[in-house]
Scaffold this active site. Structure first.
Site, PDB file in Angstrom:
ATOM      1  N   HIS A 151     -69.366  23.841 -13.788  1.00  0.00           N
ATOM      2  CA  HIS A 151     -70.629  24.382 -13.281  1.00  0.00           C
ATOM      3  C   HIS A 151     -70.415  25.524 -12.322  1.00  0.00           C
ATOM      4  O   HIS A 151     -71.295  25.848 -11.521  1.00  0.00           O
ATOM      5  CB  HIS A 151     -71.437  23.244 -12.617  1.00  0.00           C
ATOM      6  CG  HIS A 151     -71.814  22.164 -13.591  1.00  0.00           C
ATOM      7  ND1 HIS A 151     -72.108  20.879 -13.204  1.00  0.00           N
ATOM      8  CD2 HIS A 151     -71.919  22.187 -14.939  1.00  0.00           C
ATOM      9  CE1 HIS A 151     -72.399  20.148 -14.274  1.00  0.00           C
ATOM     10  NE2 HIS A 151     -72.276  20.918 -15.334  1.00  0.00           N
TER      11      HIS A 151
ATOM     12  N   THR B  31     -69.720  10.287 -10.982  1.00  0.00           N
ATOM     13  CA  THR B  31     -70.790  11.022 -11.637  1.00  0.00           C
ATOM     14  C   THR B  31     -71.815  10.051 -12.194  1.00  0.00           C
ATOM     15  O   THR B  31     -71.483   8.979 -12.677  1.00  0.00           O
ATOM     16  CB  THR B  31     -70.271  11.942 -12.769  1.00  0.00           C
ATOM     17  OG1 THR B  31     -71.378  12.650 -13.344  1.00  0.00           O
ATOM     18  CG2 THR B  31     -69.541  11.176 -13.860  1.00  0.00           C
TER      19      THR B  31
ATOM     20  N   ASN C 211     -66.995   4.216  -9.586  1.00  0.00           N
ATOM     21  CA  ASN C 211     -68.325   4.537  -9.061  1.00  0.00           C
ATOM     22  C   ASN C 211     -68.836   3.288  -8.349  1.00  0.00           C
ATOM     23  O   ASN C 211     -68.689   2.189  -8.874  1.00  0.00           O
ATOM     24  CB  ASN C 211     -69.247   4.899 -10.252  1.00  0.00           C
ATOM     25  CG  ASN C 211     -70.513   5.588  -9.799  1.00  0.00           C
ATOM     26  OD1 ASN C 211     -71.143   5.177  -8.819  1.00  0.00           O
ATOM     27  ND2 ASN C 211     -70.893   6.640 -10.501  1.00  0.00           N
TER      28      ASN C 211
END
Ligand code: BV8
Ligand code: ZN
Length: 240
Positions: A122, A190, A215
């Site tokens: 990104h 994520t 996570n």
């Protein structure tokens, strides 16, 4: 959490020949970088949800507002440091015959921790790009950003992929190629909601890779993982 990283997982990781690591905002959370969606609330800037202010349309509509948002984030980031999670990933760089780090983050913290050849899907908050000739400029920390393009004089924009925009050419293809070759895919921090980045672990999985997620929360990816380590990157990654 702690020592219950299974022997199997550790063995698989240490014997891996080709490792792909995909990170998101969660890997920078312990460095103090706010995540976008973690904890149930989504980041809002001046009343605009994050995917409105960080969008191609907003660059057309109000480039100054977009710069204000990114200037604010760069100011925040210039005080922050990589955490133990970033450092653990940087240490793995030379430990495997093949290793690739793909990040959705634009904060540059992986590079500050020593990671090389990072694929920034990104883009980077530390770069600006001319809106017409696409010349790129580094934005030094704690310094004012360049105001206009030195080559053609036109306006600059953040060299970041906003919602509705294409990824940097080659970034996805290179990442997808690594995903289809890896035998161990580690997905860290994520929410697995943003495409095409979220496709990478599924490409790895369908190519037969062992898929492991780190996570504190479950994500849409968790059900496809061979192993889900429920914990924070800064705690879990050094144990691997
Ligand atoms: C494109 C830069 C195509 C900007 C970003 C409907 C369905 C499917 C797709 C779409 C759709 N509508 C629109 C789309 C496409 C859209 C998309 O996927 N939208 C999603 C939201 C539905 N995608 C795009 O627009 C992409 N471009 O598709 O172009 C195209 C085709 C042809 C022609 C033209 C265009 C571009 C996407 C890139 C957008 N830019 N960032 C900026 O930063 O301002 S995305 C943004 O979200 C960040 O990059 C971020 O990295 C990314 C993903 O978020 P995460 O990294 O996952 O962060 P998040 O906060 O969500 O989650 C954090 C996680 O960490 C949580 O799970 C939390 O539990 C965990 N965590 C918390 N603490 C810790 C932790 N983990 C570990 N340790 C901790 N301590
Ligand atoms: Zn220019």
């Amino acid at each position: 959490m702690g020592s219950d990283i299974s022997v199997e997982l550790r063995q698989r990781f240490q014997n891996a020949q080709s490792v792909l690591v995909l990170t998101g905002a969660g890997v920078s959370a312990e460095s103090g970088v706010p995540t976008f969606r973690g904890g149930g609330n989504s980041l809002v800037w001046k009343g605009m949800p994050f995917d409105v202010i960080s969008s191609a349309q907003m660059v057309e509509q109000d480039l100054n507002a977009v710069w204000e948002w990114f200037d604010y984030r760069r100011a925040l980031l210039s005080e922050l440091r990589p955490n133990a999670g970033h450092h653990a990933i940087a240490r793995w760089q030379e430990q495997f015959p093949e290793f690739m780090l793909v990040t959705q983050n634009i904060d540059g913290l992986h590079q500050s921790a020593g990671s090389k050849d990072v694929i920034e899907m990104h883009g980077s908050i530390w770069r600006a790009r001319c809106i017409s000739c696409h010349d790129r400029y580094q934005i030094p920390k704690s310094k004012p950003r360049p105001s206009s393009c030195q080559s053609c004089g036109d306006r600059l924009r953040p060299d970041v992929v906003l919602f509705g925009e294409m990824l940097p050419s080659g970034a996805f293809e290179q990442s997808a190629k690594a995903a289809s070759r890896c035998d161990f895919c580690l997905v860290v921090g994520t929410s697995a909601l943003v495409y095409p980045a979220a496709e990478l672990p599924m490409i790895a999985k369908s190519a037969g890779a062992y898929l492991c997620e780190v996570n504190p929360e479950l994500t849409p990816l968790s059900q496809f993982c061979d192993m889900v380590l429920t914990g924070r990157a800064g705690q879990v990654l050094p144990l691997l």
